[in-house]
Write an enzyme that holds these catalytic residues in place. Structure first.
Site, PDB file in Angstrom:
ATOM      1  N   CYS A 145      -0.952  47.243  12.331  1.00  0.00           N
ATOM      2  CA  CYS A 145      -1.807  48.431  12.252  1.00  0.00           C
ATOM      3  C   CYS A 145      -1.803  49.085  13.630  1.00  0.00           C
ATOM      4  CB  CYS A 145      -3.214  48.075  11.762  1.00  0.00           C
ATOM      5  SG  CYS A 145      -4.116  46.948  12.846  1.00  0.00           S
ATOM      6  N   ASN A 189      -4.570  46.437  16.054  1.00  0.00           N
ATOM      7  CA  ASN A 189      -4.472  44.983  15.825  1.00  0.00           C
ATOM      8  C   ASN A 189      -5.821  44.286  16.069  1.00  0.00           C
ATOM      9  OD1 ASN A 189      -2.644  42.130  17.201  1.00  0.00           O
ATOM     10  ND2 ASN A 189      -3.065  42.569  15.078  1.00  0.00           N
ATOM     11  N   CYS A 209      -8.502  45.301  13.539  1.00  0.00           N
ATOM     12  CA  CYS A 209      -9.223  45.457  12.260  1.00  0.00           C
ATOM     13  C   CYS A 209      -8.343  45.050  11.078  1.00  0.00           C
ATOM     14  CB  CYS A 209      -9.709  46.891  12.076  1.00  0.00           C
ATOM     15  SG  CYS A 209     -10.816  47.482  13.386  1.00  0.00           S
ATOM     16  N   ARG A 210      -7.435  45.945  10.662  1.00  0.00           N
ATOM     17  CA  ARG A 210      -6.696  45.721   9.415  1.00  0.00           C
ATOM     18  C   ARG A 210      -5.646  44.621   9.503  1.00  0.00           C
ATOM     19  NH1 ARG A 210      -5.056  51.864   9.093  1.00  0.00           N
ATOM     20  NH2 ARG A 210      -5.007  51.378  11.326  1.00  0.00           N
ATOM     21  N   SER A 211      -4.788  44.654  10.522  1.00  0.00           N
ATOM     22  CA  SER A 211      -3.680  43.681  10.529  1.00  0.00           C
ATOM     23  C   SER A 211      -4.120  42.242  10.810  1.00  0.00           C
ATOM     24  CB  SER A 211      -2.531  44.115  11.441  1.00  0.00           C
ATOM     25  OG  SER A 211      -2.924  44.223  12.778  1.00  0.00           O
ATOM     26  N   ASP A 261      -8.220  53.425   8.183  1.00  0.00           N
ATOM     27  CA  ASP A 261      -8.646  52.706   9.371  1.00  0.00           C
ATOM     28  C   ASP A 261     -10.169  52.500   9.368  1.00  0.00           C
ATOM     29  OD1 ASP A 261      -8.999  51.686  11.861  1.00  0.00           O
ATOM     30  OD2 ASP A 261      -7.516  53.004  12.777  1.00  0.00           O
TER      31      ASP A 261
END
Ligand code: 4NP
Length: 154
Positions: free
Chosen positions: A7, A10, A12-14, A124
């Site tokens: 993401c 690096n 939050c999402r990934s 995001d």
């Protein structure tokens, strides 16, 4: 098989995807055959742990947050990974720009395998604060990636 989630920051999402996918891989008894990591296209958050709200959502779903530290993607990652799975079109654009020609086909959008959502982004949560939505989107997409990757194991 090596799987890298990407993401922007690096944090939050990934890292959430990394932890969730590792748990899926472990539950399938495939941890020797499938390695999981994550990285960001930006170095803005380098060295930071996942966002507190991301950690809270991960913990509420009994996911490990251990060892998750933000780092930017490197050229070595493109060589290492068999699958590079990213979250949104900006990640896709940046990854395609950074990746060597030989590694371009490794790059995918996380929702690519979700019927009817092939081109949709995982927004995001840094901006939306909808961290549980991120978890739910990943929970829909990641088992489909494991299914595809399992077919390629020998
Ligand atoms: P992520 O969220 O890409 O899901 O980790 C973000 C984290 C940090 C920033 C942007 C997005 N930032 O601008 O620092």
């Amino acid at each position: 098989m090596n799987v890298l989630f990407v993401c922007l920051g690096n944090i939050c999402r990934s890292p959430m995807a990394e932890s969730m996918f590792r748990q899926l891989v472990n539950s399938a008894g495939l941890s020797d055959q499938i390695k999981v990591d994550s990285a960001g296209t930006s170095n803005e958050e380098e060295g930071n742990r996942p966002h507190p709200e991301a950690r809270a959502v991960m913990q509420s779903h009994h996911l490990s947050v251990e060892g998750l530290v933000s780092r930017p993607i490197t050229q070595r990652d493109f060589a290492w990974a068999d699958y590079i799975i990213c979250m949104d079109n900006m990640n896709l654009y940046n990854l395609r720009r950074l990746a060597p020609a030989a590694d371009q086909t490794k790059i995918h959008l996380a929702n690519e395998l979700v019927p009817g959502h092939e081109k949709t982004e995982i927004p995001d949560p840094w901006y939306t604060h909808r961290f549980e939505d991120t978890y739910q989107s990943l929970a829909r997409a990641l088992p489909l990636w494991l299914k595809q990757i399992k077919r390629q194991l020998n």
